[in-house]
Every structure is written in C-alpha cells, then in structure tokens.
Scaffold this motif. Sequence first.
Motif, PDB file in Angstrom:
ATOM      1  N   GLU A   4       6.673   2.572  13.268  1.00 37.24           N
ATOM      2  CA  GLU A   4       7.244   1.811  12.220  1.00 37.24           C
ATOM      3  C   GLU A   4       6.335   0.917  11.497  1.00 37.24           C
ATOM      4  O   GLU A   4       6.337   0.633  10.357  1.00 37.24           O
ATOM      5  N   PRO A  43       6.425   1.966   4.531  1.00 38.61           N
ATOM      6  CA  PRO A  43       7.449   2.672   4.168  1.00 38.61           C
ATOM      7  C   PRO A  43       7.530   3.156   2.683  1.00 38.61           C
ATOM      8  O   PRO A  43       8.098   4.589   3.095  1.00 38.61           O
ATOM      9  N   GLN A  55       3.092  -3.772   5.265  1.00 36.94           N
ATOM     10  CA  GLN A  55       5.027  -3.626   5.095  1.00 36.94           C
ATOM     11  C   GLN A  55       5.138  -2.912   4.115  1.00 36.94           C
ATOM     12  O   GLN A  55       6.734  -2.821   4.389  1.00 36.94           O
ATOM     13  N   GLN A  95       6.216   6.847   4.615  1.00 38.17           N
ATOM     14  CA  GLN A  95       7.293   7.566   4.497  1.00 38.17           C
ATOM     15  C   GLN A  95       8.520   8.446   3.953  1.00 38.17           C
ATOM     16  O   GLN A  95       8.331   8.826   3.862  1.00 38.17           O
ATOM     17  N   SER A  96       8.727   7.181   2.783  1.00 43.19           N
ATOM     18  CA  SER A  96       9.777   7.562   2.602  1.00 43.19           C
ATOM     19  C   SER A  96       9.736   8.586   1.779  1.00 43.19           C
ATOM     20  O   SER A  96      10.632   9.830   0.581  1.00 43.19           O
TER      21      SER A  96
END
Length: 275
Positions: free
Chosen positions: A86, A107, A103, A110-111
Amino acid sequence: MDKKIEHIKNLKGKMLLFGGVYSNLQALEKLKSIAEEENISPENCICTGDIVGYCAQPEETVQLFKLWGVKSIVGNVEIQLREGAEDCGCDFRAGGRCDGFSQMWYPFAQSKLSKSSLDFMKTLPDHLQFEYAGKKVTVVHGSYFNVSEFIFKSTPWEIKAENFKATKSDVIIAGHCGLPFHHIKENKTWLNPGVIGMPANDGTPQVWYMILNDLKNKLSFKHHRMDYNFALTSKLMQNELLPQEYARTIITGIWDNTEILPPVESGWQGFGVVL
C-alpha cells in the motif's frame, strides 16, 4: 528472507552507473543516448533501483528500460509495487511531507503499470556482484542490510564499513539517497552515482550519473551532470494527479523539503553538490 544475488562474469571496459529513474522517461531517453554515444553496451550499464517513482510515465519508463536491456537491482519501490503493497516503502517519516506526497505518486504508479512491467520487477535481484579492474564490486540500493536505509557522504564510515565486511567487497555501488557522492577509506570505495529522475537539490535541473573505467586494470570513476527535456517532464507531472511540488523541483533543482537529509547535506541545498 534470503537475498537474491546475481553474480555476473568479470566486466571490462567503460561502465555507466545510475539510479532513481523515478518514472522520468525523458531523462532515461537522454541517458540511453549518452550510453550509445559513449559506446557503452547495455550489459555494462547498471541501475541502483527505483526505476519507478515520482514522475508521470511509469509504464513507458519500465518498457524503455526493458527494451534497452540494461541491468538493475530492485529498489524499495519495485519491491512494494511487485508485492502489491500500500505504500512505497521509502522509510519516510510518518506524517512528513515526503510521506504525504508518496500517498499521491505511489497509487498513481500502481494504476499505470501493466502486468508485464510488474512481472519484470519480479525478475530483478536484490544485489549484483561482479569483478571489475581486479576488485570485487557489490551493488545495493540503500545498504546491504536495508533496502530503504539512507546512506550519505556524511554517514559515518563505520556504518559503510559494515557493508564492505558483510559483502567481502572492495567497492560498493549504492543508490536511494538521491545525492551523488564518493567516499574512499581503508582501500574501500563507496560510490553513489546519484539519480536521473530528480535533481540533486543543488539549484539546477540537471541530474547525475557516473562512468567507471578500467584502463590498465585500474579502477577510475567520474561523476557527470546531465541535461535533458526537464520542461516536458514537469509539464506531464502537472497534467496528472501528482505532487505539484515535485513538478517544481524538476525545474528549480530545489527539493520541497530536506527531512530525509542529515544536517551536513541539508546545508548544501542550492549551493551545488559536494562529491
């Protein structure tokens, strides 16, 4: 967990060292062209990890990296991404600005990454070891003991010495801290080529890499600055849901904050790099 160490045959000739591509496709394209101009083969080009990071083109960067065919170890970012974690595992201070920014960019990365890119990350070793100019060389990300350990020029030699002892190495090539430097003591050499994905907090948009040579079987090295299309990199970051502070850093060469830096390196902000 057992470490995955890839042992390479003896390497000869000029070598190109770099780290922290950080999804900066424009910087990677420029570095690839430099390697070709210098006639340095892909097998003699080594990355210290963190191919993916703060910038706007993680998938394109990994695919070019694969196409180029150079070698890399895993950075903390690759480890976290391939395990579906995460967070980036950068060891930023919880609640700090770097932690907050991570943060956003983590992400995003990751996407964007394909299964092909994630599978590629799973093939990367923790460390590389090889003989060069009669010396045993080990490549680490942060340190041999901790992929996320920040080791700087000002870090006490005793900490570095433990890495030489554990790896039985004469030379350690490291990354992660974002600043280029070298430190030689007791016939041991610690080299950090710096990163190409972000400036070195020195007040210029230029980034850093290193070239090794083995003329007459004697190890030599030289730090190099690199210009690239940083304006495009910054613009692409501004167009995505990425930290705008990092997009500005690409242009100004000044980090948004120095919370990861020891006092010595923090005091160098904007005054150039002390190698």
